[in-house]
Motif scaffolding. Sequence first.
Motif, PDB file in Angstrom:
ATOM      1  N   THR A   1       4.466  13.811 -11.805  1.00 24.21           N
ATOM      2  CA  THR A   1       4.969  13.817 -13.180  1.00 24.21           C
ATOM      3  C   THR A   1       3.934  14.406 -14.134  1.00 24.21           C
ATOM      4  N   LEU A   2       2.652  14.040 -13.934  1.00 29.17           N
ATOM      5  CA  LEU A   2       1.601  14.575 -14.810  1.00 29.17           C
ATOM      6  C   LEU A   2       1.485  16.105 -14.654  1.00 29.17           C
TER       7      LEU A   2
ATOM      8  N   GLY B   1       3.784   5.492  -5.609  1.00 34.08           N
ATOM      9  CA  GLY B   1       3.695   5.468  -7.063  1.00 34.08           C
ATOM     10  C   GLY B   1       2.624   6.411  -7.586  1.00 34.08           C
ATOM     11  N   ARG B   2       1.467   6.463  -6.854  1.00 36.16           N
ATOM     12  CA  ARG B   2       0.392   7.359  -7.306  1.00 36.16           C
ATOM     13  C   ARG B   2       0.835   8.829  -7.232  1.00 36.16           C
ATOM     14  N   ARG B   3       1.536   9.165  -6.101  1.00 36.96           N
ATOM     15  CA  ARG B   3       1.996  10.534  -5.974  1.00 36.96           C
ATOM     16  C   ARG B   3       3.060  10.852  -7.029  1.00 36.96           C
TER      17      ARG B   3
ATOM     18  N   GLU C   1       0.824  -1.202   0.000  1.00 36.39           N
ATOM     19  CA  GLU C   1       0.000   0.000   0.000  1.00 36.39           C
ATOM     20  C   GLU C   1       0.866   1.264   0.000  1.00 36.39           C
ATOM     21  N   THR C   2       1.956   1.224   0.774  1.00 34.41           N
ATOM     22  CA  THR C   2       2.867   2.374   0.802  1.00 34.41           C
ATOM     23  C   THR C   2       3.489   2.601  -0.572  1.00 34.41           C
ATOM     24  N   GLN C   3       3.955   1.543  -1.177  1.00 35.05           N
ATOM     25  CA  GLN C   3       4.563   1.684  -2.489  1.00 35.05           C
ATOM     26  C   GLN C   3       3.529   2.126  -3.523  1.00 35.05           C
ATOM     27  N   ARG C   4       2.275   1.643  -3.366  1.00 35.00           N
ATOM     28  CA  ARG C   4       1.239   2.078  -4.314  1.00 35.00           C
ATOM     29  C   ARG C   4       0.946   3.576  -4.169  1.00 35.00           C
TER      30      ARG C   4
END
Length: 420
Positions: A347-348, A340-342, A334-337
């Motif tokens: 980046t976007l 990754g989302r942030r 969950e932390t890595q997810r």
Amino acid sequence: MSSGTEPATRAAGQASSAENPWPVRTVARKIADWIHRLGAVWVEGQVTQVNARPGTSTAFLTLRDPAADVSMTVTCPARLLREIEPPLRDGASVVVHAKPTFFLGRGTLSLRANEIRPVGIGELLARIERLRRLLAAEGLFAAERKRRLPFLPRGIGLITGRASAAEHDVLVNAQARWPAVAFHVVNTAVQGVNAVPQIIRALSRLDADPDVDVIVIARGGGSVEDLLPFSDEALCRAVAAAGTPVVSAIGHEPDSPLLDHVADLRCSTPTDAGKRVVPDVREETARVHQLRDRARRALHGWVDTQCRLLDQLRSRPSLADPLGPIERRATEVETQRERGRRAVLTTLSREQAALASARARLAALGPSATLERGYAVVQFSDAEGNLKVLRSVSDIADGATLRVRVADGAVRATVQGHEE
């Protein structure tokens, strides 16, 4: 007198026929004449049925072939037998110099001996040695042809003398070791002229019995002459040809007849044979208990080893708390997810800002903004029909069609003149 002999003489000179048969006396006389012309021969055999009555001048005996069921009557002067030391007895081997004789009155054939020579121990041993080399050369003594005895035979055939010590030793020792053993006892002569044929017949009978797995030939000790039947060639070949394993238990330890070498197993004495044809029930029971204890210890050791292995596996963190690692891994996932989302959102946003900046620069540098401020782009078609931007009045002639592009569209115009 002449009248009685003339018919016989005429009959003897003519061939016999149904109409002119020979009298019995003529046939007997012809046989006697032919036999009497035979010379003396040296004959070897075993003596049986010695008959030398006191006060008689003629002795009778039977000479038997030990290798075949053939015998002949021998007559000799009684003094010949009295001169032989030690006296002849049944089963003794002799060499006789005799002449075939046909007794006309009885119609019997016999040998008339004039010399009888007992075969000495040295000669007997030499003959046994020659036979030993012959049988060895034929492979009858080879170790590879000998068969192993079954561990526990269903039935044991025993060939021995009637009510002999050898029979008692074999039975008592075998039954002491394995009380349930089954014996098929055949009593035969174990010395003398009748021993070999009787033993061969007993061997053939037991070999054909499907309930007999081992055959024991047993006899107690004795002299060389007493043990001669067990070095007989016919008996040795019969034992070699038997389909059932044969055990030889002849005499004592020093005795070694040829049967010991041909048999599948040689025992030093009948007592030894009784111990070797069956296992010892006490030893086997003890061996079973020992093997059972070893199996029990081995099984307990294996179970203990597996229990320790299971305890070690059970004490490992993965088995002690099987859900803990999964929960920790779920938190890490969950932390890595979230990271990754942030990272994707960052980046976007950065790319969107860069795209907006590029779009603003393009808009500032592009013709659209200029057109929105009131300017127009004038284009004309060249000789090939391609639109080109009008840059000079010299590029166009009067009457040409122009395309004028403004901010919100384009119009067509016609050239009517030039202005400098």
